[in-house]
Scaffold this active site. Sequence first.
Site, PDB file in Angstrom:
ATOM      1  N   GLU A 164      35.301  36.422  38.767  1.00  0.00           N
ATOM      2  CA  GLU A 164      35.739  37.812  38.800  1.00  0.00           C
ATOM      3  C   GLU A 164      35.961  38.329  37.379  1.00  0.00           C
ATOM      4  O   GLU A 164      37.013  38.092  36.787  1.00  0.00           O
ATOM      5  CB  GLU A 164      37.052  37.932  39.574  1.00  0.00           C
ATOM      6  CG  GLU A 164      36.940  37.486  41.017  1.00  0.00           C
ATOM      7  CD  GLU A 164      38.017  38.144  41.884  1.00  0.00           C
ATOM      8  OE1 GLU A 164      37.648  38.822  42.841  1.00  0.00           O
ATOM      9  OE2 GLU A 164      39.210  37.997  41.573  1.00  0.00           O
ATOM     10  N   GLY A 170      38.886  46.280  40.745  1.00  0.00           N
ATOM     11  CA  GLY A 170      39.594  47.513  41.091  1.00  0.00           C
ATOM     12  C   GLY A 170      39.220  48.697  40.220  1.00  0.00           C
ATOM     13  O   GLY A 170      39.875  49.735  40.255  1.00  0.00           O
TER      14      GLY A 170
END
Length: 248
Positions: A164, A170
């Site tokens: 990630e 986000g």
Amino acid sequence: MRKAIIAGNWKMNNTASQGVALVNAIAPLVTDANCDVVVCVPAINIPAISEAIKGTNIKLGAENVHFAEKGAYTGEISAAMLLEYGVEYVIIGHSERRQYFGETDETVNKRTLTALANGITPIGCIGESLEERETGKTEDVLATQIHEGLKGIEDITKIVIAYEPVWAIGTGKTATAEQANETIAFIRTTVGEMFCPKCAAQLRIQYGGSMNAGNCKELMAMEEIDGGLIGGASLKAPDFAAIVNFDK
Ligand code: PGA
């Protein structure tokens, strides 16, 4: 052949009743999934979600586990507590834990070994920051996270790694499929050198960071990408189901 694994990471979203409504909405949409389907939920939701997913193909995951079996660790959750509710997966070392809660490669390693010792599959998260990527440090950062976070593991095929990039979480900014594929290939090679290439070839490595219904097909088509760890898009049943059904 590595079986794909799509896992939702609810983070600090959904009360237990909201979570039950969400899995009840997801379940009928994912019955024909060819991949492993997991929802990683806040600890307090675990009992309710554990009941709600009975009879479905959705598996239960936690968002963290402590490394001690039990004891004076106020606010922490042990593996035994998770196991009592049928938890099969646990996210470890998410970048938010590293960034806001002082998680280090050392605590990540300890939590990972404890999860494995208890038969819970760790989803170990690694990834570089934007500054690290822009200054050419991505591979160094990942190599350190791998060497420190995964040391002492007996059977590396029993874990899942989530790559990630912190700058993609986000933010709506996804790594390109090529970028993600290339970096995951590097992770696989590094794990192969540390353990054995054959084991690394069996290891499942997810991509995470703004993966959604629109970009999942392209990401999942890449040879090295074996799944996704999904934040925002896991909170809406149709979106999460569309990712789970990426191959349909
Ligand atoms: P995101 O989160 O899908 O909302 O970017 C992914 C994650 O943090 O696991």
